[in-house]
Design a protein around this motif. Structure first.
Motif, short mmCIF file in Angstrom:
data_model
loop_
_atom_site.label_atom_id
_atom_site.label_comp_id
_atom_site.label_asym_id
_atom_site.label_seq_id
_atom_site.Cartn_x
_atom_site.Cartn_y
_atom_site.Cartn_z
N ASN A 145 1.74 47.07 7.16
CA ASN A 145 0.92 48.11 7.81
C ASN A 145 -0.05 48.78 6.84
O ASN A 145 -0.76 49.71 7.21
CB ASN A 145 1.83 49.18 8.43
CG ASN A 145 2.64 48.64 9.58
OD1 ASN A 145 2.13 47.87 10.39
ND2 ASN A 145 3.89 49.01 9.65
N GLY A 146 -0.06 48.33 5.59
CA GLY A 146 -0.97 48.89 4.59
C GLY A 146 -0.42 50.09 3.85
O GLY A 146 -1.12 50.68 3.03
N ASN A 147 0.82 50.47 4.11
CA ASN A 147 1.43 51.60 3.41
C ASN A 147 1.85 51.17 2.02
O ASN A 147 2.41 50.09 1.84
CB ASN A 147 2.66 52.11 4.18
CG ASN A 147 2.29 52.57 5.56
OD1 ASN A 147 1.39 53.37 5.75
ND2 ASN A 147 2.99 52.04 6.55
N ARG A 148 1.60 52.04 1.02
CA ARG A 148 1.93 51.72 -0.37
C ARG A 148 3.02 52.63 -0.88
O ARG A 148 3.03 53.82 -0.59
CB ARG A 148 0.69 51.86 -1.25
CG ARG A 148 -0.38 50.88 -0.89
CD ARG A 148 -1.59 51.03 -1.77
NE ARG A 148 -2.60 50.07 -1.37
CZ ARG A 148 -3.69 49.85 -2.04
NH1 ARG A 148 -3.94 50.53 -3.14
NH2 ARG A 148 -4.55 48.95 -1.62
N TYR A 149 3.94 52.04 -1.67
CA TYR A 149 5.07 52.78 -2.22
C TYR A 149 5.29 52.39 -3.68
O TYR A 149 5.15 51.23 -4.04
CB TYR A 149 6.35 52.44 -1.44
CG TYR A 149 6.23 52.63 0.04
CD1 TYR A 149 6.45 53.88 0.60
CD2 TYR A 149 5.88 51.58 0.87
CE1 TYR A 149 6.33 54.07 1.98
CE2 TYR A 149 5.76 51.75 2.24
CZ TYR A 149 5.99 53.00 2.79
OH TYR A 149 5.87 53.18 4.13
N ARG A 150 5.68 53.36 -4.47
CA ARG A 150 6.06 53.08 -5.85
C ARG A 150 7.51 52.61 -5.84
O ARG A 150 8.41 53.31 -5.40
CB ARG A 150 5.93 54.34 -6.71
CG ARG A 150 6.26 54.08 -8.17
CD ARG A 150 6.17 55.32 -9.00
NE ARG A 150 4.83 55.88 -8.96
CZ ARG A 150 4.53 57.10 -9.36
NH1 ARG A 150 5.46 57.91 -9.83
NH2 ARG A 150 3.29 57.53 -9.30
N VAL A 151 7.75 51.41 -6.34
CA VAL A 151 9.09 50.83 -6.37
C VAL A 151 9.83 51.29 -7.62
O VAL A 151 11.01 51.60 -7.56
CB VAL A 151 9.00 49.29 -6.33
CG1 VAL A 151 10.37 48.66 -6.50
CG2 VAL A 151 8.36 48.83 -5.03
N GLY A 152 9.14 51.33 -8.75
CA GLY A 152 9.79 51.73 -9.99
C GLY A 152 8.81 51.82 -11.14
O GLY A 152 7.66 51.40 -11.02
N ARG A 153 9.29 52.39 -12.24
CA ARG A 153 8.50 52.52 -13.47
C ARG A 153 9.24 51.80 -14.58
O ARG A 153 10.47 51.89 -14.67
CB ARG A 153 8.31 53.99 -13.84
CG ARG A 153 7.42 54.71 -12.84
CD ARG A 153 7.27 56.16 -13.18
NE ARG A 153 6.61 56.32 -14.47
CZ ARG A 153 6.14 57.48 -14.92
NH1 ARG A 153 6.28 58.56 -14.20
NH2 ARG A 153 5.55 57.55 -16.09
N TYR A 154 8.48 51.13 -15.46
CA TYR A 154 9.08 50.29 -16.48
C TYR A 154 8.36 50.46 -17.81
O TYR A 154 7.19 50.85 -17.86
CB TYR A 154 9.04 48.82 -16.02
CG TYR A 154 9.75 48.65 -14.71
CD1 TYR A 154 11.12 48.48 -14.66
CD2 TYR A 154 9.07 48.75 -13.50
CE1 TYR A 154 11.79 48.39 -13.45
CE2 TYR A 154 9.72 48.66 -12.29
CZ TYR A 154 11.09 48.48 -12.27
OH TYR A 154 11.75 48.40 -11.07
N ALA A 155 9.07 50.14 -18.88
CA ALA A 155 8.55 50.32 -20.23
C ALA A 155 7.52 49.26 -20.62
O ALA A 155 6.58 49.54 -21.35
CB ALA A 155 9.69 50.33 -21.24
N THR A 156 7.71 48.04 -20.12
CA THR A 156 6.80 46.96 -20.50
C THR A 156 6.21 46.29 -19.27
O THR A 156 6.81 46.29 -18.19
CB THR A 156 7.53 45.88 -21.34
OG1 THR A 156 8.50 45.24 -20.50
CG2 THR A 156 8.19 46.48 -22.57
#
Length: 61
Positions: free
Chosen positions: A18-29
């Motif tokens: 549907n075009g919705n965006r979500y942040r799944v996670g944050r990572y060091a590299t």
């Protein structure tokens, strides 16, 4: 990183059908983030995963 904080500048972003965006996670590299995005992409759903780097002011590029 002299102040003892962990820097996680790489984001995995998901966009659903549907075009919705979500942040799944944050990572060091970048390699770590790409590995997660690739593994999620293998599920075959109609979702798109990609990697972005946070800028110095905290916004995704």
């Amino acid at each position: 990183m002299n102040d003892g904080t962990v820097v996680l500048p790489w984001l995995v972003i998901r966009q659903d059908d549907n075009g919705n965006r979500y942040r799944v996670g944050r990572y060091a590299t970048k390699a770590e983030a790409e590995k997660i995005a690739d593994s999620l992409d293998e599920h075959g759903h109609q979702r798109l995963y990609w990697v972005e780097r946070l800028s110095a002011n905290g916004t995704a590029r």
